[in-house]
Design an enzyme around this catalytic site. Structure first.
Site, PDB file in Angstrom:
ATOM      1  N   ILE A   2       4.959   3.061   0.398  1.00 51.68           N
ATOM      2  CA  ILE A   2       6.289   3.102   0.618  1.00 51.68           C
ATOM      3  C   ILE A   2       6.675   4.235   1.603  1.00 51.68           C
ATOM      4  O   ILE A   2       6.657   5.459   1.343  1.00 51.68           O
ATOM      5  CB  ILE A   2       7.005   3.502  -0.827  1.00 51.68           C
ATOM      6  N   VAL A   3       7.440   3.593   2.515  1.00 55.60           N
ATOM      7  CA  VAL A   3       7.999   4.311   3.598  1.00 55.60           C
ATOM      8  C   VAL A   3       9.357   4.663   3.477  1.00 55.60           C
ATOM      9  O   VAL A   3      10.179   3.795   3.453  1.00 55.60           O
ATOM     10  CB  VAL A   3       7.733   3.753   4.973  1.00 55.60           C
TER      11      VAL A   3
ATOM     12  N   ASP B  14      10.210  -7.615   4.615  1.00 51.99           N
ATOM     13  CA  ASP B  14       9.885  -6.710   5.831  1.00 51.99           C
ATOM     14  C   ASP B  14       9.955  -7.337   6.881  1.00 51.99           C
ATOM     15  O   ASP B  14      10.416  -6.762   8.000  1.00 51.99           O
ATOM     16  CB  ASP B  14       8.551  -6.135   5.464  1.00 51.99           C
ATOM     17  N   ARG B  15       9.703  -8.999   7.042  1.00 50.15           N
ATOM     18  CA  ARG B  15       9.512  -9.485   8.099  1.00 50.15           C
ATOM     19  C   ARG B  15      10.722  -9.585   8.782  1.00 50.15           C
ATOM     20  O   ARG B  15      11.287  -9.748  10.139  1.00 50.15           O
ATOM     21  CB  ARG B  15       8.585 -10.644   8.199  1.00 50.15           C
TER      22      ARG B  15
ATOM     23  N   THR C 222       0.852  -1.165  -0.040  1.00 50.45           N
ATOM     24  CA  THR C 222      -0.056   0.086  -0.242  1.00 50.45           C
ATOM     25  C   THR C 222       0.780   1.178   0.002  1.00 50.45           C
ATOM     26  O   THR C 222       0.360   2.314  -0.752  1.00 50.45           O
ATOM     27  CB  THR C 222      -0.873  -0.049   1.047  1.00 50.45           C
TER      28      THR C 222
ATOM     29  N   THR D  16      -0.622  -3.878   4.898  1.00 47.29           N
ATOM     30  CA  THR D  16      -1.959  -4.463   4.080  1.00 47.29           C
ATOM     31  C   THR D  16      -2.035  -5.835   4.672  1.00 47.29           C
ATOM     32  O   THR D  16      -3.497  -5.948   4.698  1.00 47.29           O
ATOM     33  CB  THR D  16      -1.290  -4.674   2.834  1.00 47.29           C
TER      34      THR D  16
ATOM     35  N   ASP E  26       3.181  -6.219  12.981  1.00 47.87           N
ATOM     36  CA  ASP E  26       3.294  -5.314  12.008  1.00 47.87           C
ATOM     37  C   ASP E  26       1.982  -5.036  11.250  1.00 47.87           C
ATOM     38  O   ASP E  26       1.416  -5.936  10.487  1.00 47.87           O
ATOM     39  CB  ASP E  26       4.486  -5.597  10.915  1.00 47.87           C
TER      40      ASP E  26
ATOM     41  N   GLY F 225       8.999 -12.938   3.718  1.00 46.57           N
ATOM     42  CA  GLY F 225       8.968 -11.449   3.312  1.00 46.57           C
ATOM     43  C   GLY F 225      10.246 -10.719   3.652  1.00 46.57           C
ATOM     44  O   GLY F 225      10.480 -10.955   5.184  1.00 46.57           O
TER      45      GLY F 225
END
Length: 256
Positions: free
Chosen positions: A12-13, A109-110, A10, A132, A129, A107
């Site tokens: 981009i940080v 991010d994980r 969703t 999405t 976390d 993933g």
């Protein structure tokens, strides 16, 4: 300074670090059809707004769960920073032992969250976390990534409700005054909010039974602060956990 990208489905940080200090952070919508030049123009404006210069960036780190954007961001970095980004994936040094069936499928991010969480809070640890998807990651006392759980995020769940129930309106996700709603909107908000809080607490409680009751529970992501207000299990909210993890991964790989 280093620039880090946390690319979710969703949003981009982005963050800019000077040493260990986060000096700027921004949030863009994820659009796999945007070109590297479009993202580059956005970054120029964001840097200027924050009083930074793009030439100050000496390294870039990317974590993405949207594979089509990897090439776009690589081109962005090469054209606008004259740098090749470090992309989190197989072969990247994390400092964690990945104890799941297929380490390649977890993933990025994980893993990044687990790196930052264990570095800052130790283990055993559960990281929730809110993106999405809502992910629950378990890290042992020895710094082993053990796996976790993945559930539909609150936005996905509410969108499905709106799409399949013709008479129900779209509502804002907020903490309601009461769990007993006196109208349709209040009833939906109560069901969405407290249902989600209950899901989080139940999964975390079951993880703590396996990991030990001394397990720390940290939350990050867009709705972490809202859900933590009512959660019985979340101990601390760290909104920049993923960005911190990307910085740590850069440091561990720069030392090679």
């Amino acid at each position: 300074m280093i620039l880090v990208f946390d690319v979710g489905n969703t949003n981009i940080v982005l963050g800019v670090f000077s040493g260990s200090r986060l000096v700027a952070n921004w949030r863009l919508s994820t659009d796999r059809y945007r070109t590297s030049d479009e993202y580059g123009i956005m970054l120029r404006e964001l840097f200027a707004f924050s009083g930074l210069e793009m030439k100050q960036i000496k390294a870039v780190v990317v974590s993405t769960v949207v594979p089509p954007l990897t090439f776009t961001l690589e081109r962005l970095c090469q054209k606008y920073f004259n740098l090749t980004p470090l992309v989190v994936g197989p072969g990247i040094k994390t400092g964690l032992s990945i104890k799941i069936d297929n380490p390649r499928e977890v993933g990025a991010d994980r893993i990044v969250n687990a790196v930052a969480g264990y570095e800052q809070y130790g283990g055993p640890l559960v990281i929730v976390d809110f993106g999405t998807a809502t992910t629950f990651c378990a890290v042992s006392a020895r710094g082993e990534y053990l796996g976790g759980a993945i559930a539909p995020g609150i936005s996905i769940s509410t969108e499905a409700l709106f799409a399949r129930a013709a008479k129900l309106p779209r509502v804002e996700v907020v903490k309601p005054l009461s769990v007993i709603g006196r109208n349709t909107v209040a009833s939906m908000q109560a069901g969405i909010f407290y249902g989600f809080v209950g899901q989080v607490d139940e999964i975390v409680k079951r993880m703590k039974k396996e990991l030990g009751e001394n397990t720390r529970v940290i939350a990050t992501g867009g709705l972490a602060g809202l859900i933590a207000q009512e959660s019985a299990t979340i101990e601390q909210v760290d909104p920049f956990l993923t960005l911190k993890g990307l910085r740590l991964i850069y440091e561990r790989n720069a030392q090679r």
